[in-house]
Scaffold this active site. Structure first.
Site, PDB file in Angstrom:
ATOM      1  N   THR A  57       0.853  -1.187   0.000  1.00 36.54           N
ATOM      2  CA  THR A  57       0.000   0.000   0.000  1.00 36.54           C
ATOM      3  C   THR A  57       0.894   1.245   0.000  1.00 36.54           C
ATOM      4  O   THR A  57       2.054   1.181   0.432  1.00 36.54           O
ATOM      5  CB  THR A  57      -0.951  -0.003   1.210  1.00 36.54           C
ATOM      6  OG1 THR A  57      -0.171  -0.052   2.401  1.00 36.54           O
ATOM      7  CG2 THR A  57      -1.893  -1.203   1.159  1.00 36.54           C
ATOM      8  N   THR A  59       1.321   4.339   1.629  1.00 37.34           N
ATOM      9  CA  THR A  59       2.013   4.864   2.809  1.00 37.34           C
ATOM     10  C   THR A  59       2.989   3.834   3.362  1.00 37.34           C
ATOM     11  O   THR A  59       4.114   4.166   3.741  1.00 37.34           O
ATOM     12  CB  THR A  59       1.002   5.295   3.889  1.00 37.34           C
ATOM     13  OG1 THR A  59       0.163   6.314   3.345  1.00 37.34           O
ATOM     14  CG2 THR A  59       1.700   5.830   5.128  1.00 37.34           C
ATOM     15  N   CYS A  60       2.583   2.586   3.393  1.00 36.65           N
ATOM     16  CA  CYS A  60       3.436   1.522   3.938  1.00 36.65           C
ATOM     17  C   CYS A  60       4.678   1.322   3.083  1.00 36.65           C
ATOM     18  O   CYS A  60       5.784   1.158   3.604  1.00 36.65           O
ATOM     19  CB  CYS A  60       2.643   0.222   4.039  1.00 36.65           C
ATOM     20  SG  CYS A  60       1.119   0.386   4.992  1.00 36.65           S
ATOM     21  N   SER A  61       4.509   1.347   1.767  1.00 36.23           N
ATOM     22  CA  SER A  61       5.614   1.069   0.843  1.00 36.23           C
ATOM     23  C   SER A  61       6.501   2.275   0.585  1.00 36.23           C
ATOM     24  O   SER A  61       7.686   2.111   0.289  1.00 36.23           O
ATOM     25  CB  SER A  61       5.067   0.565  -0.494  1.00 36.23           C
ATOM     26  OG  SER A  61       4.470  -0.699  -0.324  1.00 36.23           O
TER      27      SER A  61
END
Length: 165
Positions: A57, A59-61
């Protein structure tokens, strides 16, 4: 019940993962998921555990995992022996996400928290997914535990964790 500094890390935390091997090092290769008994593995270690709502995703990546990859040497200098990320994604997705980030071996463990079981047990799940949080565990004791209450990566990012080591 949320974890807080001074608490013992729970004694029954088991995640799933696929250990990295040379033979299954390609992103399209699958391995065999196994259980990872975090409570046992981390009992005598200094550990940084951070959680994300979902692999791959934005923000996560883009904002969360890269900070830990870039700061891995600094975390190790501070005595951290294990860095692990969890999400409620299955172990195949977590394995592929680690490979997509060029993580080989156990530099950072990409662990699956099936059905957000652990995140739920500490009250930090959100709609069936893991929340965004970070926990420092030092030989079985929690020394830092923060969950993001707003969008973005602040209290769970590598910089915030480094400031508390």
């Amino acid at each position: 019940m949320a974890l807080k500094p001074g608490d013992s890390f729970p004694s029954d935390v088991v995640f799933q993962y696929i250990p990295w091997t040379e033979e299954s090092g390609e992103i399209t290769s699958c391995g065999i998921p196994i259980n990872y008994n975090a409570s046992k593995e981390w009992a005598d270690k200094k550990v940084v555990l951070f959680a994300v709502p979902g692999a791959f995703t934005p923000t996560c990546s883009i904002n969360h995992v890269p900070g830990y990859i870039q700061n891995l040497p600094r975390l190790k200098e501070k005595g951290v022996e294990v860095v692990a990320v969890i999400a409620s994604n299955d172990p195949f997705v977590m394995s592929a996400w680690g490979k997509a980030n060029n993580i080989k071996g156990d530099d950072i463990l990409f662990l699956s928290d099936p059905d957000a079981k652990f995140a739920n047990s500490i009250g930090w799940a959100n709609g069936g997914r893991t929340g965004r949080f970070a926990i420092i565990i030092d030989h079985g004791k929690v020394t830092y535990a923060q969950i993001e209450t707003e969008k973005g990566v602040k209290v769970s990012g590598a910089d915030a964790v480094l400031a508390h080591l």
